[in-house]
Design a protein around this motif. Sequence first.
Motif, PDB file in Angstrom:
ATOM      1  N   THR A  22      44.461-115.385   9.023  1.00  0.00           N
ATOM      2  CA  THR A  22      44.389-113.946   9.297  1.00  0.00           C
ATOM      3  C   THR A  22      44.232-113.151   8.004  1.00  0.00           C
ATOM      4  O   THR A  22      43.411-112.221   7.930  1.00  0.00           O
ATOM      5  N   GLU A  25      40.724-113.632   6.608  1.00  0.00           N
ATOM      6  CA  GLU A  25      39.746-112.851   7.363  1.00  0.00           C
ATOM      7  C   GLU A  25      39.868-111.364   7.027  1.00  0.00           C
ATOM      8  O   GLU A  25      38.867-110.666   6.853  1.00  0.00           O
ATOM      9  N   TRP A  26      41.082-110.856   6.941  1.00  0.00           N
ATOM     10  CA  TRP A  26      41.302-109.444   6.577  1.00  0.00           C
ATOM     11  C   TRP A  26      40.723-109.139   5.204  1.00  0.00           C
ATOM     12  O   TRP A  26      40.093-108.099   4.991  1.00  0.00           O
ATOM     13  N   SER A  76      40.616-106.030  17.377  1.00  0.00           N
ATOM     14  CA  SER A  76      41.522-106.170  16.238  1.00  0.00           C
ATOM     15  C   SER A  76      41.484-107.598  15.697  1.00  0.00           C
ATOM     16  O   SER A  76      40.762-108.463  16.223  1.00  0.00           O
ATOM     17  N   LEU A  77      42.270-107.853  14.641  1.00  0.00           N
ATOM     18  CA  LEU A  77      42.289-109.171  14.029  1.00  0.00           C
ATOM     19  C   LEU A  77      42.872-110.219  14.967  1.00  0.00           C
ATOM     20  O   LEU A  77      42.521-111.394  14.889  1.00  0.00           O
ATOM     21  N   THR A  78      43.790-109.820  15.842  1.00  0.00           N
ATOM     22  CA  THR A  78      44.399-110.752  16.785  1.00  0.00           C
ATOM     23  C   THR A  78      43.833-110.503  18.177  1.00  0.00           C
ATOM     24  O   THR A  78      43.697-109.357  18.611  1.00  0.00           O
ATOM     25  N   ILE A 118      34.131-105.202  14.249  1.00  0.00           N
ATOM     26  CA  ILE A 118      35.520-105.044  14.667  1.00  0.00           C
ATOM     27  C   ILE A 118      35.875-103.564  14.614  1.00  0.00           C
ATOM     28  O   ILE A 118      35.382-102.825  13.750  1.00  0.00           O
ATOM     29  N   ALA A 121      40.396-103.347  11.591  1.00  0.00           N
ATOM     30  CA  ALA A 121      40.593-104.528  10.740  1.00  0.00           C
ATOM     31  C   ALA A 121      41.894-104.457   9.949  1.00  0.00           C
ATOM     32  O   ALA A 121      42.087-105.211   8.996  1.00  0.00           O
ATOM     33  N   ILE A 123      45.928-104.889   9.158  1.00  0.00           N
ATOM     34  CA  ILE A 123      46.971-105.861   9.485  1.00  0.00           C
ATOM     35  C   ILE A 123      48.104-105.145  10.221  1.00  0.00           C
ATOM     36  O   ILE A 123      48.574-104.100   9.776  1.00  0.00           O
TER      37      ILE A 123
END
Length: 565
Positions: A22, A25-26, A76-78, A118, A121, A123
């Motif tokens: 994660t 990727e961020w 989102s990231l998740t 996305i 992005a 966290i």
Amino acid sequence: MIVLALPFIAIGVFVSGWLTATLWEWSSMRGWVETPALIERVELVPGMGADSETYRVEAEYSYRFDGQEFRGTRVSLTSRGDNIGSYHEQMHEVLSRHVAERLEYPCLVNPDDPQESILDASIRWQLFLLQFTFVLTFGGGGATILLTGLRRRVSENKRAALEAAHPDERWKWRESWRDGSVPSTRGRLFTSACVFAFLWNALAVPIAILFTADNWGKNNGLVGFVLIFPAIGILVLAWAGVNFARWRKFGRSQFELIPNPAVIGGRLGGFIVATGSFDGATAASVSVKCVRVGREDDEVADEVVEWEDSLIVRPEFLDHGQDMTRIPVLFAIPRRLPSSDVDTTLGGIVWRVEVEVARPGLDYVDQFEAPVFETAESRDDFVLEEDVRESLQLEQPTDEQFRQSGIEVGQSSSGGLVLRFPRLRHPSLAMSITLLWLVWTGVVAFLMTVGVPWFAIVFGLVDIALFAAVVPLWVESRSIRIESSEVVLSGGSFGFGREVTIDRSDISDVMVDESTQSGATRYFRIRIRTSGGKTHTAAVRVRNHALANHIAERIRGGSLPAADR
């Protein structure tokens, strides 16, 4: 134990890999290009089950990049649903407003592959903190279990070799006992304190942050209950800090046993060799305790002190060297007591020698686990040479000795001895019992909140008893004034109480007995019985047994008693 550690380590490694991916990727998305997007559809999707409280926000949107039209679905990231905070609900609300008003929403597009996009992005730090807690607690806990298991296996192999080499000399089965030079347990205590502080705070602090962020202003009672746990973590860190300071100051001491082992029905003696010179020290307090620890009758038992004796060593017997100090130790061990257990992992008998030296700055405090066994030299009628013991024993405890037990020493206008027992003279004991009461009170509040009043009533009765034990630790103060013809007692709860004057000729007995025990530390009570049969409490929670005996003897009007055997 090693097999038990593997699932914990596996969970820690898995979550750690997930977090690392994660973050990677961020980091890579920081070079993506911000592009306006038109939200075409948004939906808040509940988790599996109609009553689930987990949600996931889904969206479809279109955007134009380098003259071409693209469509995206990543929000989102998740991609998994959760109930950490209200992120999904808030995101759904924002995107729904953009759909209703046909507003553009900025998305990030990968310039190397414009089909990748996305909407958010960033966290989610609450989720990240929770996942990081899993890494620390499961990974750290698993690593601790693994290292402990490996160390135990190595220790067992060494012990098996020692047992084969010395089948009739059990004190040689433990490597630290073989040559009669026993290392202190301070390093082990420091390591245990650090590991416990790390694991406790790794779990308590993130959960407290997450819970407080979601419930502040909604349920402040439960928030206060949850915040107790990081407060305990702070105290544990302070405990580790004190142990670290003593380790830096005094290094690792040794107890040189003479003879080795100490003998049941014989002598426990030798010298404690401490790093550094103790110039300015007024005396040393040394005690020996036979402690039963671990399991007893298949039930988990607290540490039980089977027997204890103490000695206040005269300052002239502290052998000061340039970079070390030798403190003499001498006790007679009754024949009726049990021998040391070599392996106390699952419980057993431990003989502890504890030492405190009041000195300018940081006091020297240490502890040793001594080998004490029944041997061919054990005798039922063994006694120490009284002149040897009495020559070591300090007749009058110094002001520093009283200070270590939180007692103030003064003089009355007529020249009598005044002993004051002020409020909060044992802060660590007060804090530990208070924290237990706060946690228990939180449990009672939780039981009331979830609607189980009968359990709350039962737990509440225990809570009242705990509160009754906590209050005196903070507010009770007493004093004893010992004159040539009378003893005057005053104080009590909140420092108030009827002053009691007892004529010395009316005293039939002065009793010293245990009033409280915290771990392996015992606190003593001094009571005066008059010839009429009435009993008066003179002092409570005196931490040093020898000091309590000395105060009792001063009340009687005699000299310092011989060591309690």
